[in-house]
Every structure is written in structure tokens, then in C-alpha cells.
Design a protein around this motif. Structure first.
Motif, PDB file in Angstrom:
ATOM      1  N   ALA A 403       9.200  11.993 -22.294  1.00 34.50           N
ATOM      2  CA  ALA A 403       9.065  11.811 -20.843  1.00 34.50           C
ATOM      3  C   ALA A 403       9.848  12.863 -20.070  1.00 34.50           C
ATOM      4  CB  ALA A 403       9.518  10.404 -20.450  1.00 34.50           C
ATOM      5  N   LEU A 404      11.096  13.101 -20.478  1.00 36.98           N
ATOM      6  CA  LEU A 404      11.939  14.054 -19.749  1.00 36.98           C
ATOM      7  C   LEU A 404      11.483  15.496 -19.969  1.00 36.98           C
ATOM      8  CD1 LEU A 404      15.515  12.552 -20.280  1.00 36.98           C
ATOM      9  CD2 LEU A 404      14.058  12.407 -18.258  1.00 36.98           C
ATOM     10  N   LEU A 405      11.149  15.849 -21.218  1.00 34.03           N
ATOM     11  CA  LEU A 405      10.751  17.224 -21.490  1.00 34.03           C
ATOM     12  C   LEU A 405       9.461  17.580 -20.759  1.00 34.03           C
ATOM     13  CD1 LEU A 405      11.183  19.873 -22.972  1.00 34.03           C
ATOM     14  CD2 LEU A 405       9.924  18.914 -24.917  1.00 34.03           C
ATOM     15  N   CYS A 406       8.480  16.685 -20.815  1.00 37.56           N
ATOM     16  CA  CYS A 406       7.205  16.972 -20.142  1.00 37.56           C
ATOM     17  C   CYS A 406       7.377  17.009 -18.626  1.00 37.56           C
ATOM     18  CB  CYS A 406       6.151  15.944 -20.556  1.00 37.56           C
ATOM     19  SG  CYS A 406       5.620  16.102 -22.277  1.00 37.56           S
ATOM     20  N   ALA A 407       8.233  16.151 -18.088  1.00 41.19           N
ATOM     21  CA  ALA A 407       8.489  16.188 -16.647  1.00 41.19           C
ATOM     22  C   ALA A 407       9.196  17.483 -16.255  1.00 41.19           C
ATOM     23  CB  ALA A 407       9.314  14.974 -16.232  1.00 41.19           C
ATOM     24  N   ALA A 408      10.121  17.942 -17.092  1.00 42.50           N
ATOM     25  CA  ALA A 408      10.825  19.186 -16.795  1.00 42.50           C
ATOM     26  C   ALA A 408       9.875  20.376 -16.831  1.00 42.50           C
ATOM     27  CB  ALA A 408      11.967  19.385 -17.798  1.00 42.50           C
ATOM     28  N   ILE A 409       8.970  20.397 -17.791  1.00 35.14           N
ATOM     29  CA  ILE A 409       7.980  21.480 -17.842  1.00 35.14           C
ATOM     30  C   ILE A 409       7.065  21.403 -16.620  1.00 35.14           C
ATOM     31  CG2 ILE A 409       6.011  22.390 -19.128  1.00 35.14           C
ATOM     32  CD1 ILE A 409       7.369  21.473 -21.685  1.00 35.14           C
TER      33      ILE A 409
END
Length: 919
Positions: A403-409
């Protein structure tokens, strides 16, 4: 005993070890509960598309056409959802065109070429026609009033079932699994792109993650075959960027297991790699019929040039032209995260309050990009509970990581964005749409949080330090108060400041109008609407801002209702410990957004017939010897595909054609990556080379000027739908020139074409054609270019056959000249020349790019010649062969899996005393 109770309440899912890795076991469900769960998801999917079930309606925004000429003369018309404009201008016309072609042909061969957009371009290779996706065939057999609705409901149902199964794999209870399935089914991404090809792919995300996890647990032939089939079908979905995102997320799941979560069982996870690679390879092969033509088109498409230009201008930290940090751009990008909890932050398109102007006023992304990660406000709050109480569990870590990695990208996080821009696939994709993964992970975390909360509520005082319900209640209560106060304050401020805001808007409009009028006079352009129109837009923007402030009452009410449930339980109402009220509140939130967002339109607006201006164009263009175009916001490009009317404009033209239009028609300050939906400077003679004979403009727009003459409506008639002008000097679609002049590069050709209509023309296109060798794989020898017509007599050219993939012309007295066909030069087109007088046939005549983008072939000296152009792309044949290999491989895997199951279920006979013998 207390430790055992705490472990039970923390909802540590039971697990078993399979091949050295961890697999979670869902609580058992009987057949009745299983059937009811699936039926619930099916009913929910049907409710989400409720407007489409109404008689005389279709689930699609075809009424958006009513704001444009010639479908309507009223520019103030507000469609049901203007942000879904791509549906009636791309995806609906493409489906309409494909189904009509296949029905008329009476066979299943799909259309390979679209001659009605941009002087011709590939059709199945465009990557988004999606005519091999299973739900496409509903449109072949059902009327649009049913096909679009059933297709949408089935895709939502498939998404919900996939998320429901994935939640079961991670050990969630039946009620929480329903929450996960419902939240992902109706998440912002799936609802916003419901009738776009994006959702054809997004619905497979939970399925692919589930199968990847199962293969990591224990690779089997059956699981490999299942993943290969799923990967193959999602590749056929018609949205390459989402395909890339889906595979990227599956790769992240595998790497997280290999290097982090299961690193103590490295060998067991690594052993699953061959099965995963085989699944992707077979899936890609199955979809070869879609992907191989697409890969060919990628190298010849204008979209690839646009992406490369965008990458070249990309900045890790956005900056203004004077070098300062562009905080407005950063806030706008990071604003996409706001939609995870409040998808109405930039208005709500079904209001009809000009969403494109709202975006310009607020500097936030439009709702199509803002709502992608949204899966319900209470789902998000329950996800926070899961993160707080179950953060040590492996599946929680995995979900939070994704969730966090995809949101950051998605929001172009500094540093990370630099890495992403150097990754194949992701470097050219619209990565803001990775918020789909964030929505799925939040849905799963929300289900876990619901499990944990319900257990804590049911335990009550039996757990001495059980303060979770009280803390959660306080959070919900205070957040509800904050949302309520913000709504009241924002609404009051907007109301009190209305006059000042409107006055400021009018000043901005007046300044912009003055600059635009001066620019129009200098460049010969026409402004789209008068100033009164923009004054009305300012009023509407203010109205929508007030409505947005009032919609803050929605989260306030939901948060307050959640706090009330917890308070009711504290007062002894044990029904409040049931998951049903929580699921009900979340469904209310989801459906309130989903149902209005995809409104149904009247069936009469689905490419309406009996429109006088369209009938006039159809009659004038019937011979196939001319093309038309519309000015900005009139007869939107690609819509002509549904009406079989050849338009010189296109959304995604082939590369050389896009460059040609940019060089010929746009001003130096205009962006080359804009959609080819505007016709600037129609008076330029260079447009005549494309057979642009008719120009359709809205009733209120300015005349195009000389040499254009109005031919519709007749003088004295009232203008009701549009005005049509004719250029009598336009070239026919096919003509003969005496010779060709070979130039070294296509840029040299563009320079010559751009200036041939000036006072001192550099060449006469009726006598000589310009060609280049940039795009020719095999360059002919010098003698080929020296061929010239024997006389200056004008041969006669007649269209004998004019089909999308086959054009046959008959030429009388060719005299050895060159035939120019004003259709796009593109790999896969072949020419055959039959000299009827001497009975000589050249089945592989050489085609060269005339004027940088058209086709030219050399003709023999003969009285009667037939020239046939046929589109038979090698990529199509290779794709069919690859799909056959992929399907055969999948079939072999399924047979092998069935045989292994049969053998494992059959008891072996007991061995005899002698080795190798059986009784």
C-alpha cells in the motif's frame, strides 16, 4: 490462560507450513454460507450498475455527445458525467465499429485497420480496442441496453470474488471477507474506469496475487496453469499500462516473500520461480494475438513519441520556468492521496458542474485520478486498527508494504520517482493508477481490522486491558466533529465571499479573453465560446465548491455512526458487536459514490441516427475520395469511426502522421503531445494533401475563411446542428504525379511541404511527390527513383473497391507515373499491380512514403492498370501462431494436472514378494 485469550483476540490466523512457507487458513465455511456469499457479491454488482437496468437506457455516457456539434447546438448542455468523455469518443465507437464489422462480415475475423481516423491507423493493435476480451462478445449478441450493463456487472462481480478469495487465503472470517470483496469491487479505480479497458485488467489483481501466493506456498502444475490463464486473459483486457502495474505488483509480492517475509525459507520460495516465470510466459503467449501487433504499433505510434518527449522533460522535483520549485504541481500530485478518504475533494462529476474547469480552479487532479485509491472511509479507519494491532503478522507487513510503496510511486515521491523513471514499463506508464493496489491492500487491512475490532468488542471486560474500542470510539467521534466543523465553516465562507470570488473570476476571464481575441486575430484561429459562457462557468464553479463543502457531511455522518455503534455496545447493546452494521455503513458509503458515477444515458443518444449534418457528410463522402474534420469540440475525433466517416484527426495517430500534423498545423508554441482534436489554420494548402474537403464547425464559431465555402445548411436555412464548409481545391484521395524526389530525411520533407503553398512554391504536389528513406527497411536502387511518366497527360483514377483492409483502384493511361494514395504509410500494407493491357502482375510492388506520411507506388506504362493495397501485417500472423502455442501449452498443463490428480487419488496395488511385480 490470559495469554491464550490475548492470542485469540489478536486474530492470529491459523497456518500450516507448505514447502517451507507459510499459508493462512480461512475459517471453514459450509456450502450454504459459500453460496450466500457469492450471491451477495453478485447482487451487489448488479445494484452498483442499477441505472443501466432501466428500460430505454444504456450504461455509458453517450449523452456527452449532446454538448458538441452536430449532436446538439447547445454548448451549455451538461452531460451526466463529462469526465467519462473518453467512453463515447473512443471505447464505445471502437466497440460499435468492431461489432458492426464482424456482424456484416458474418465471421469472427476482427477488423485489423480503422480507415476512419487519422487517415487510417491499426485497430486491434491500438492496445485498447479489447476485442479479444471475453465480455466483448456480449456486444455481438445483445443490444447495447443490455450488453454494457451485463458486462459491467460481471466484471465487478469477478473483482469482488477475487478479493473475497484472497481474503480467505489470508485467514479472514466470512463477514470480513465480504467486506473485502465489496470494498475492492466498488473501489474508486473500478468505478471510475468501469466502462474503460482499465477495469478489464484491474479486476484480475486479487486473482493474480492469490495465485502467486499459492504457487509460492507449493508450486503445482494446476496452479501454474491457473495463473497462466489469468495472466493471458488480463493481457487481452486492452490497457497495457495496467497490465504492467499488475505484473509489477505480483513481482513485489514475490520479492517481499523471498527477501523479507520468508527469508528464513529462502530455498522454498526460490523453488517457485520457474512456475511463476512459466505462467507469465504462457499467459503472454496466449495473448500474442493482442500483444504482438501492439508491440509493432508501439514503435510506429505517435503515443510513443509523446511519452519519450514527456520523459525528456521530466523533472524529479517539478520547477517553474524560472527555476523555482513548483509547489502547485507537487500539491496537485500529492493531492491524489486525499481521495483515499474523500473522493469528493474536487467536486463530483455527476453534478454536471464543468469538472474540467473545477480542476483548473482547484489545482487538484480530476476525480478520475483522485478517487483511485478510495475503498470507503470506514474501511480506511478499520485498516488503521489492523495496522495498530496486527502489525507483527506477515500478511499485515506485506499489505502495508504494498500500500505504501504503490502510493509513494503514484505521487512521485522524490528519489523513488527517479528510480521508477528508469524501470522498463513503469517509465512510460501512468503510475498514479498504482493506487489500485493501495485500494486492494486497504480493503484487506479493513477486513482484518473488522475481525480484530469485533473480537475486542465481544471479549469486553474479560480482557483487562481491552481499551481498543474506547480509543477507536474517541478517534471516530473527534474526526466526525472536525469534518462537521470544516463543512460548516467552508460552506459559510464560500457563501459570504461569493460576490468577491465571482468578481475576481470575471476579471481573470476578461484579461484572458482580451489576450485570446488578439491571438486569434493574429493567427487566424477562432475562440471556442463568447465571454458570457465563461461568466456562467465561474458561477457553476462556485456552486460546485459549495456542494463539495456540504459533502463533508458524508464523512462526518459515517464517522459519527461508527462512534455511535461503539457507544451503543458500551451501553450494553450487544448487537453493536455484530459485523453487519459496520459492513452496512461501508456499503452505504461505497454505493453512494458508485451508482451515480456511472449514470445511464438514453439509448437514443448511442450514436444517434437521422442527424441532418451527419447525413449530409455521409452523402458527400460516399465515393471515398475525400475526408472531413471538425473544429475544436465539434464532432470529437474517433467518434467518426462509429459513423464510418473518414476524419483526418485522431487521438493516437501513427508517428509520422502525428509529426506531419504538428509541423503543418500547429503554432511553434503549441505542444506536440496534445490530442489531435484541433484543426488550426484550415486555410493552409498543405491540408489539401490529406483530401480534407469538408470542415464541420459549431453554429457559434467563426468561419474558416477562404477558400472554404459554406455548403450546409443552404443559404436562408436556420442553423440547428452545425455548419459545414467545403474546400473545392482539396486533392482527391488518389492522384498521379510524374515523378518523385528523394530526400535524405523526413524532416527535409516536412520543411518542403510546409512551404510549398507560399509565394515561391518549392514544388508542385500535383506533378511531383517528395519521399524519404528514413522509414524504409529496404531502399531501392537509384534507377527506381529516376522513373518518370512518359507524358504529362492526366490519368484517370477510380476506386473499384474501398474496404478497410483492402483498397483497389483502376487507372486509365497511367503513363508510367506514380500513384499517390492519401492513406497512412504503415508496415503491413502490401501493393500488387496488375497490368491488364499486357497481362503482367507484380504481386509485391514497392510502397514508399510520399510527403512523409502517405503511400506511393510506381505504375507501369499501360492503358489499364489495377492497383490493390492489402493490409496483411506479419505481426497479426505471428500473434495468431503464438496464441495457438500458448493455448496448446495451457491445455497440456491442464491435462497433466488432471492426470496427476487421478493418479494421486487411485490407490497403488500392493507389491508382490518379487520386486517389480504386482498382484
Amino acid at each position: 490462560m490470559l495469554n491464550d485469550l490475548q492470542n485469540a483476540l489478536s486474530q492470529r490466523s491459523p497456518h500450516i507450513s507448505e514447502n517451507g512457507t507459510t499459508r493462512y487458513i480461512a475459517p471453514p465455511m459450509n456450502r450454504r454460507a459459500l453460496l450466500l456469499s457469492v450471491l451477495f457479491l453478485l447482487v451487489l454488482a448488479c445494484v452498483a450498475v442499477a441505472p443501466g437496468w432501466l428500460p430505454g437506457r444504456m450504461l455509458g455516457t453517450s449523452d456527452s455527445l449532446l454538448q458538441f456539434a452536430p449532436w446538439s447546438a447547445n454548448p451549455e448542455y451538461h452531460p451526466s458525467n463529462e469526465l467519462l468523455l473518453d467512453q463515447p469518443t473512443q471505447f464505445l465507437p471502437w466497440t460499435y465499429y468492431a461489432t458492426n464489422r464482424m456482424k456484416q462480415a458474418g465471421h469472427w475475423v476482427p477488423p485489423l485497420w480503422n480507415p476512419y481516423a487519422g487517415c487510417g491507423q491499426p485497430f486491434i493493435a491500438n492496445g485498447q480496442s479489447a476485442i479479444f476480451f471475453p465480455t466483448f462478445y456480449l456486444h455481438l449478441f445483445l443490444p447495447p441496453g443490455w450488453s454494457w450493463t451485463i458486462s459491467a456487472a460481471l466484471r465487478l462481480f469477478w473483482a469482488g470474488v477475487g478479493a473475497w478469495l484472497l481474503a480467505g487465503f489470508y485467514g479472514l472470517r466470512p463477514s470480513s471477507r465480504l467486506l473485502v470483496g465489496s470494498a475492492f469491487m466498488l473501489c474508486g479505480f473500478n468505478i471510475v474506469w468501469l466502462n474503460h479497458p482499465h477495469s478489464n485488467v484491474s479486476i484480475f489483481l486479487p486473482w493474480t496475487i492469490l495465485l502467486v501466493e499459492r504457487i509460492i506456498c507449493r508450486p503445482t502444475i494446476g496452479r501454474t496453469a491457473a495463473l497462466a490463464g489469468i495472466v493471458g486473459v488480463q493481457f487481452l483486457g486492452g490497457h497495457p499500462a495496467t497490465n504492467i502495474h499488475l505484473l509489477f505488483v505480483c513481482g513485489l509480492v514475490y520479492l517481499a516473500r523471498l527477501l523479507w517475509l520468508d527469508r528464513g525459507r529462502f530455498t522454498g520460495v526460490l523453488r517457485s520461480a520457474p512456475s511463476l516465470i512459466m505462467s507469465v510466459a504462457i499467459g503472454f503467449a496466449i495473448a500474442g494475438v493482442q500483444w504482438i501487433p501492439l508491440l509493432e504499433y508501439v514503435h510506429n505510434s505517435g503515443a510513443s513519441e509523446v511519452r519519450n518527449a514527456t520523459l525528456g522533460q521530466h523533472q524529479t522535483i517539478p520547477r517553474t520556468p524560472d527555476g523555482k520549485i513548483d509547489f502547485a504541481e507537487i500539491i496537485g500530485t500529492w493531492g491524489e492521496l486525499l481521495g483515499i478518504v474523500y473522493p469528493y475533494a474536487n467536486g463530483y462529476p455527476p453534478d454536471g458542474q464543468t469538472p474540467f474547469n473545477i480542476r483548473a480552479a482547484t489545482k487538484l487532479p480530476d476525480t478520475n485520478e483522485l478517487a483511485l485509491g478510495w475503498c470507503g472511509l470506514l474501511t480506511f479507519m478499520l485498516a488503521a486498527v489492523a495496522v495498530a494491532l496486527r502489525r507483527r503478522e506477515a500478511q499485515t507487513k506485506l499489505m502495508v508494504f504494498l500500500a505504501l510503496l504503490c502510493a509513494a510511486i503514484a505521487v512521485k515521491f522524490p528519489g523513488l520517482e527517479f528510480v521508477v523513471r528508469h524501470l522498463p514499463g513503469l517509465s512510460v506508464a501512468q503510475n498514479g493508477r498504482l493506487l489500485l493496489t493501495t485500494a486492494l491492500m486497504l480493503s484487506l487491512l479493513g477486513g482484518m481490522g473488522l475481525d480484530t475490532l469485533i473480537d475486542r468488542l465481544r471479549a469486553g471486560a474479560s480482557l483487562p486491558d481491552n481499551q481498543v474500542p474506547r480509543v477507536f470510539e474517541r478517534w471516530l467521534k473527534w474526526l466526525a466533529i472536525v469534518a462537521l466543523v470544516a463543512s460548516i465553516f467552508a460552506t459559510g465562507a464560500l457563501t459570504l465571499l461569493k460576490d468577491r470570488m465571482i468578481h475576481h473570476a470575471h476579471e481573470v476571464i476578461d484579461n484572458a479573453q482580451t489576450q485570446t481575441e488578439a491571438y486569434d486575430q493574429a493567427k487566424g484561429k477562432s475562440h471556442e465560446y463568447p465571454v458570457d459562457h465563461w461568466y456562467a462557468q465561474a458561477e457553476m464553479i462556485h456552486t460546485e465548491l459549495v456542494r463539495t463543502a456540504l459533502r463533508l457531511l458524508i464523512p462526518a455522518a459515517l464517522l459519527g455512526a461508527g462512534a455511535a455503534l461503539l457507544r451503543a455496545h458500551r451501553r450494553g447493546h450487544f448487537w453493536a458487536a455484530s459485523p453487519i452494521p459496520w459492513v452496512g455503513l461501508i456499503l452505504l458509503d461505497l454505493l453512494a459514490f458508485a451508482v451515480p458515477y456511472n449514470p445511464a444515458s438514453p439509448l437514443s443518444s448511442y450514436f444517434a441516427k437521422d442527424i441532418p449534418a451527419i447525413d449530409f457528410l455521409r452523402a458527400r463522402l460516399a465515393g471515398g475520395n475525400a475526408r472531413f474534420a471538425g473544429t475544436y469540440r465539434s464532432f470529437i475525433p474517433e467518434t467518426s469511426t462509429a459513423y464510418h466517416l473518414p476524419d483526418v484527426r485522431s487521438y493516437d495517430a501513427v508517428a509520422q502522421y502525428r509529426r506531419w500534423l504538428w509541423k503543418m498545423s500547429l503554432d511553434p508554441g503549441d505542444r506536440p503531445d496534445e490530442y489531435l482534436s484541433k484543426i488550426f489554420h484550415p486555410q493552409l494548402v498543405s491540408w489539401q494533401l490529406l483530401s480534407l474537403r469538408y470542415l464541420l464547425i459549431a453554429p457559434g464559431q467563426l468561419d474558416p475563411g477562404e477558400p472554404w465555402k459554406q455548403v450546409y445548411p443552404s443559404p436562408g436555412q436556420l442553423v440547428t446542428d452545425a455548419r459545414i464548409f467545403e474546400n473545392p481545391n482539396a486533392f482527391h484521395r488518389a492522384w498521379i504525379v510524374r515523378s518523385v524526389r528523394k530526400l535524405d530525411s523526413v524532416d527535409d520533407v516536412y520543411k518542403q511541404v510546409a512551404t510549398f503553398d507560399t509565394v515561391t512554391p518549392s514544388f508542385d504536389p500535383k506533378v511531383e511527390s517528395l519521399v524519404d528513406t528514413d522509414g524504409i527497411s529496404e531502399t531501392p536502387g537509384p534507377e527506381f527513383w529516376r522513373q518518370i511518366a512518359t507524358t504529362e497527360a492526366r490519368p484517370q483514377v477510380q476506386f473499384v473497391e474501398d474496404e478497410p483492409e483492402r483498397v483497389r483502384l483502376h487507372i486509365v493511361d497511367s503513363n508510367g507515373g506514380w500513384l499517390i494514395l492519401a492513406d497512412n504509410y504503415f508496415p503491413g500494407w502490401h501493393a500488387s499491380i496488375h497490368d491488364l493491357e499486357h497481362d503482367v502482375n507484380d504481386s509485391n510492388a514497392f510502397i514508399v512514403p510520399a510527403f512523409g506520411t502517405l503511400r506511393a507506388v510506381h505504375l507501369p506504362t499501360s492503358h489499364n492498370v489495377d492497383v490493390t493495397f492489402t493490409y496483411e501485417p506479419r505481426s497479426w500472423r505471428i500473434g495468431i501462431g503464438m496464441s495457438a502455442i500458448g493455448l496448446a501449452s495451457l491445455l497440456l498443463l491442464l491435462i497433466a494436472s488432471a492426470c496427476i490428480k487421478m493418479l494421486s487419488a487411485t490407490p497403488l496395488p500392493r507389491a508382490s514378494a518379487r520386486p517389480g511385480h504386482y498382484r
